[in-house]
Design a protein around this motif. Structure first.
Motif, PDB file in Angstrom:
ATOM      1  N   CYS A 112      -9.205   7.230  -9.683  1.00  0.00           N
ATOM      2  CA  CYS A 112      -9.237   7.366  -8.886  1.00  0.00           C
ATOM      3  C   CYS A 112      -8.926   5.637  -8.359  1.00  0.00           C
ATOM      4  CB  CYS A 112      -8.295   7.714  -7.574  1.00  0.00           C
ATOM      5  SG  CYS A 112      -7.943   7.867  -6.485  1.00  0.00           S
ATOM      6  N   LEU A 125      -9.256   5.261  -5.178  1.00  0.00           N
ATOM      7  CA  LEU A 125      -9.428   5.226  -3.920  1.00  0.00           C
ATOM      8  C   LEU A 125     -10.921   6.320  -4.005  1.00  0.00           C
ATOM      9  CD1 LEU A 125      -5.908   6.517  -1.903  1.00  0.00           C
ATOM     10  CD2 LEU A 125      -7.203   3.619  -2.729  1.00  0.00           C
ATOM     11  N   HIS A 185      -2.959  10.202  -5.157  1.00  0.00           N
ATOM     12  CA  HIS A 185      -2.876   8.743  -5.659  1.00  0.00           C
ATOM     13  C   HIS A 185      -2.320   8.143  -6.559  1.00  0.00           C
ATOM     14  CE1 HIS A 185      -3.097   4.693  -3.889  1.00  0.00           C
ATOM     15  NE2 HIS A 185      -3.037   3.895  -5.402  1.00  0.00           N
ATOM     16  N   ARG A 186      -1.582   7.245  -6.435  1.00  0.00           N
ATOM     17  CA  ARG A 186      -0.888   6.974  -8.017  1.00  0.00           C
ATOM     18  C   ARG A 186      -0.994   5.655  -7.950  1.00  0.00           C
ATOM     19  NH1 ARG A 186       4.886   8.643  -9.118  1.00  0.00           N
ATOM     20  NH2 ARG A 186       3.656  10.073  -9.762  1.00  0.00           N
ATOM     21  N   PHE A 187      -1.402   5.172  -9.586  1.00  0.00           N
ATOM     22  CA  PHE A 187      -2.188   3.566  -9.765  1.00  0.00           C
ATOM     23  C   PHE A 187      -1.433   3.251 -11.320  1.00  0.00           C
ATOM     24  CE2 PHE A 187      -6.031   4.491 -11.229  1.00  0.00           C
ATOM     25  CZ  PHE A 187      -6.218   6.385 -11.848  1.00  0.00           C
ATOM     26  N   ALA A 226      -0.146  -2.454  -1.009  1.00  0.00           N
ATOM     27  CA  ALA A 226       0.595  -2.110  -2.498  1.00  0.00           C
ATOM     28  C   ALA A 226      -0.146  -3.325  -3.866  1.00  0.00           C
ATOM     29  CB  ALA A 226       1.768  -2.087  -2.531  1.00  0.00           C
ATOM     30  N   PRO A 246      -8.333  -1.340  -3.744  1.00  0.00           N
ATOM     31  CA  PRO A 246      -8.706  -0.826  -2.510  1.00  0.00           C
ATOM     32  C   PRO A 246      -9.463  -0.800  -1.475  1.00  0.00           C
ATOM     33  CG  PRO A 246      -7.382   0.095  -3.990  1.00  0.00           C
ATOM     34  CD  PRO A 246      -7.807  -0.682  -4.606  1.00  0.00           C
ATOM     35  N   GLN A 248      -0.772  -0.599  -6.700  1.00  0.00           N
ATOM     36  CA  GLN A 248      -0.876   0.940  -5.326  1.00  0.00           C
ATOM     37  C   GLN A 248       0.247   1.657  -5.071  1.00  0.00           C
ATOM     38  OE1 GLN A 248      -3.927   1.727  -6.034  1.00  0.00           O
ATOM     39  NE2 GLN A 248      -4.805  -0.525  -6.408  1.00  0.00           N
ATOM     40  N   TRP A 249       0.795   3.036  -5.485  1.00  0.00           N
ATOM     41  CA  TRP A 249       2.109   3.862  -4.355  1.00  0.00           C
ATOM     42  C   TRP A 249       1.117   4.452  -3.791  1.00  0.00           C
ATOM     43  CZ3 TRP A 249       1.691   1.977  -9.128  1.00  0.00           C
ATOM     44  CH2 TRP A 249       2.070   0.914 -10.073  1.00  0.00           C
ATOM     45  N   PHE A 250       1.349   4.611  -2.515  1.00  0.00           N
ATOM     46  CA  PHE A 250       0.393   4.716  -1.689  1.00  0.00           C
ATOM     47  C   PHE A 250       1.805   6.118  -0.740  1.00  0.00           C
ATOM     48  CE2 PHE A 250      -1.989   1.570  -1.309  1.00  0.00           C
ATOM     49  CZ  PHE A 250      -3.636   1.700  -0.562  1.00  0.00           C
TER      50      PHE A 250
END
Ligand SMILES: [Zn+2]
Length: 276
Positions: free
Chosen positions: A3, A5, A29-31, A154, A159, A205-207
């Protein structure tokens, strides 16, 4: 891939546009499974991103008025929380229209834009102080009162580095304003893997609001306020987005290009953080 993050393990979620999307097993978190670097950023944000349609902007300059208004909208919103307008760093500034909106509202500042051509347009044609670079590696002596990231996070390829640097570049009690797409929104859930923002490799990145808020705490940011922005887009931009999603349909011809449409911003959020 771990991840980006919290650096925990991840598991496969689904495939979008030929890329694997991964979910962090710890922070959720999705990435995208893309090991991105500066080169990648420069390639994605080339000129075609701005006038080629698709996931980026179609005819960027046609959007200028609306982007300036967006700067006005946020400048106005901030009055409630910020006592004194000062120096702003607008990240992902493009040619500087949002920055111009903030300047109209009494801020002064500079923009940071990865694409050298676009940054040059901002300097030469609009007389704005736009520097070429990305936040992950940007260095400057001065400190800022506000950093804005309007539809930028994104696209961050690292990040952790980006937010660490944002924290460094802000004065104590400085503000960080973010607008980005909400992975937990109703539209994101309804459209599933067909949600328009699942468009790697430009989006990485999808927050969610909670996920982002938890993540940035580590860099000293505390949430002050959040909400959903209203947004208007031109008929031309609407057509480009629809064409990207549903293909070339004759009904698209019926959309007048010059009219501004309210765009459902249900899947966008803005959030204001303060650096402690
Ligand atoms: Zn994580």
């Amino acid at each position: 891939m771990n991840c980006p993050l919290c650096q925990s393990r991840s598991k496969f979620a689904f495939e979008a546009k030929g890329y694997n999307l991964l979910d962090c097993v710890k922070c959720k978190h999705r990435f995208a499974e893309i090991s991105a670097d500066e080169k990648h950023v420069a390639e994605i944000y080339d000129d075609s991103y701005f006038d080629g349609g698709g996931a980026g902007y179609s005819d960027y300059s046609a959007e200028s008025e609306m982007l300036i208004k967006r700067g006005h909208m946020y400048g106005d919103k901030l009055k409630k929380f910020v006592d004194k307008k000062g120096k702003l760093l607008d990240v992902g500034a493009a040619a500087g229209f949002i920055l111009q909106g903030f300047i109209d509202e009494g801020w002064n500042g500079i923009g940071l834009e990865p694409n050298a051509e676009i940054a040059k347009i901002g300097r030469d044609e609009f007389g704005l102080d736009i520097r070429q670079g990305s936040l992950e590696s940007f260095e400057i002596e001065e400190k800022f009162d506000l950093i804005s990231m309007i539809q930028v996070v994104a696209h961050f390829y690292e990040p952790r580095k980006a937010f660490e640097n944002a924290s460094q570049l802000l004065k104590k009690d400085g503000f960080l304003l973010i607008e980005t797409w909400n992975r937990e929104s109703f539209s994101a859930k309804v459209f599933g893997k067909n949600w328009h923002e699942y468009s790697p490799p430009s989006v990485l990145q999808w927050f969610s609001l909670d996920g982002l808020t938890e993540f940035v705490q580590e860099f000293g940011f505390e949430k002050v306020s959040s909400g959903r922005p209203s947004k208007k887009i031109s008929g031309k931009h609407a057509k480009s987005l629809l064409k990207y999603r549903i293909g070339d349909n004759f009904l698209l011809k019926l959309i007048p290009e010059s009219i501004n449409f309210p765009y459902p911003s249900e899947d966008l959020f803005w959030v204001l953080y303060k650096k402690k």
